[in-house]
Motif scaffolding. Structure first.
Motif, short mmCIF file in Angstrom:
data_model
loop_
_atom_site.label_atom_id
_atom_site.label_comp_id
_atom_site.label_asym_id
_atom_site.label_seq_id
_atom_site.Cartn_x
_atom_site.Cartn_y
_atom_site.Cartn_z
N VAL A 5 0.86 -1.18 0.00
CA VAL A 5 0.00 0.00 0.00
C VAL A 5 0.90 1.23 0.00
N TYR A 6 0.69 2.11 -0.98
CA TYR A 6 1.42 3.38 -1.00
C TYR A 6 0.68 4.38 -0.11
N VAL A 7 1.44 5.11 0.72
CA VAL A 7 0.86 6.19 1.53
C VAL A 7 1.61 7.47 1.15
N LEU A 8 0.91 8.35 0.42
CA LEU A 8 1.56 9.55 -0.12
C LEU A 8 1.07 10.80 0.60
N ASN A 9 2.00 11.67 0.90
CA ASN A 9 1.71 12.89 1.65
C ASN A 9 2.21 14.11 0.89
N GLY A 10 1.35 15.13 0.84
CA GLY A 10 1.66 16.32 0.06
C GLY A 10 2.40 17.40 0.82
N PRO A 11 2.43 18.59 0.22
CA PRO A 11 3.29 19.67 0.68
C PRO A 11 3.03 20.11 2.12
N ASN A 12 4.12 20.38 2.79
CA ASN A 12 4.16 20.94 4.15
C ASN A 12 3.83 19.93 5.24
N LEU A 13 3.44 18.73 4.86
CA LEU A 13 3.11 17.74 5.90
C LEU A 13 4.36 17.28 6.65
N ASN A 14 5.53 17.57 6.11
CA ASN A 14 6.78 17.31 6.84
C ASN A 14 6.84 18.19 8.10
N ILE A 62 2.27 8.22 -8.01
CA ILE A 62 0.97 7.57 -8.30
C ILE A 62 1.14 6.65 -9.52
N HIS A 63 1.85 7.14 -10.54
CA HIS A 63 2.12 6.29 -11.71
C HIS A 63 2.92 5.05 -11.29
N GLU A 64 3.90 5.26 -10.42
CA GLU A 64 4.73 4.14 -9.94
C GLU A 64 3.86 3.12 -9.20
N GLU A 68 3.79 -0.69 -10.29
CA GLU A 68 4.21 -1.71 -9.30
C GLU A 68 3.05 -2.56 -8.81
N LYS A 69 1.87 -2.29 -9.38
CA LYS A 69 0.66 -3.06 -9.02
C LYS A 69 0.37 -2.99 -7.51
N ALA A 96 -6.05 0.55 -8.60
CA ALA A 96 -6.15 0.20 -7.17
C ALA A 96 -7.04 1.21 -6.43
N PRO A 97 -7.70 0.75 -5.33
CA PRO A 97 -8.54 1.68 -4.57
C PRO A 97 -7.72 2.77 -3.86
N VAL A 98 -8.32 3.96 -3.83
CA VAL A 98 -7.66 5.13 -3.25
C VAL A 98 -8.48 5.59 -2.04
#
Ligand code: CA2
Length: 149
Positions: A5-14, A62-64, A68-69, A96-98
């Motif tokens: 499962v990919y968990v992606l976080n956007g700007p400033n969340l660091n 997201i493409h990756e 990578e299925k 895949a579900p988002v």
């Protein structure tokens, strides 16, 4: 091989946990990552957890995830939630579900935060639970992934 499962976080969340604790709480993004890993482990899933301040990099990831299925994708697009047709398009192309996650309740804040472009590509949206929302997203995804088997 465990499903990923990919968990992606956007700007400033660091910056999570360093400022505006009255809105975002005191937990850090590293805490959110730990929570994701612990939750995913319960379901035999692996987690690829990332953060970027760059829209194009998030789109590439997201493409990756597609190539990578990945079995599912959790995304907190942060400020891009309210602006990015490009992230929406990338998510719409993913099989895949988002699950879309927000730490704060975006509906109880400024009017511009109530509109999410990303929600159109999401199977579910979680907001207002602080970083626990990430654990809820992974739990929900695990059920969705099982249902697809
Ligand atoms: O509530 C969320 O998770 C948001 O996605 C967070 C974004 C905001 O633009 C969205 O409307 C809702 C902001 C991320 C930046 O987070 C910070 C946390 C602490 C200090 C500074 C920024």
């Amino acid at each position: 091989m465990p499903k990923i499962v990919y968990v992606l976080n956007g700007p400033n969340l660091n910056l999570l946990g360093t400022r505006e604790p009255e809105i975002y709480g005191g937990a850090t993004l590293a805490d959110a990552e730990k929570l994701c890993r612990a939750t995913a482990e319960r379901y035999g899933l692996a987690v690829d957890f990332r953060q970027s301040n760059h829209e194009g990099e998030i789109i590439d990831w997201i493409h990756e995830a597609g190539a990578e299925k990945a079995a599912g994708l959790v995304i907190n697009p942060a400020g891009y939630t309210h602006t990015s047709v490009a992230i929406l398009d990338a998510l719409l192309a993913l099989a895949a579900p988002v699950v879309e996650v927000h730490v704060s309740n975006i509906h109880a804040r400024e009017p511009f935060r109530r509109r999410s472009y990303v929600s159109q590509a999401a199977r579910a949206v979680i907001c207002g639970f602080g970083i626990d929302g990430y654990a809820l997203a992974i739990t929900g995804l695990a059920t969705m992934i099982d249902a697809r088997d």
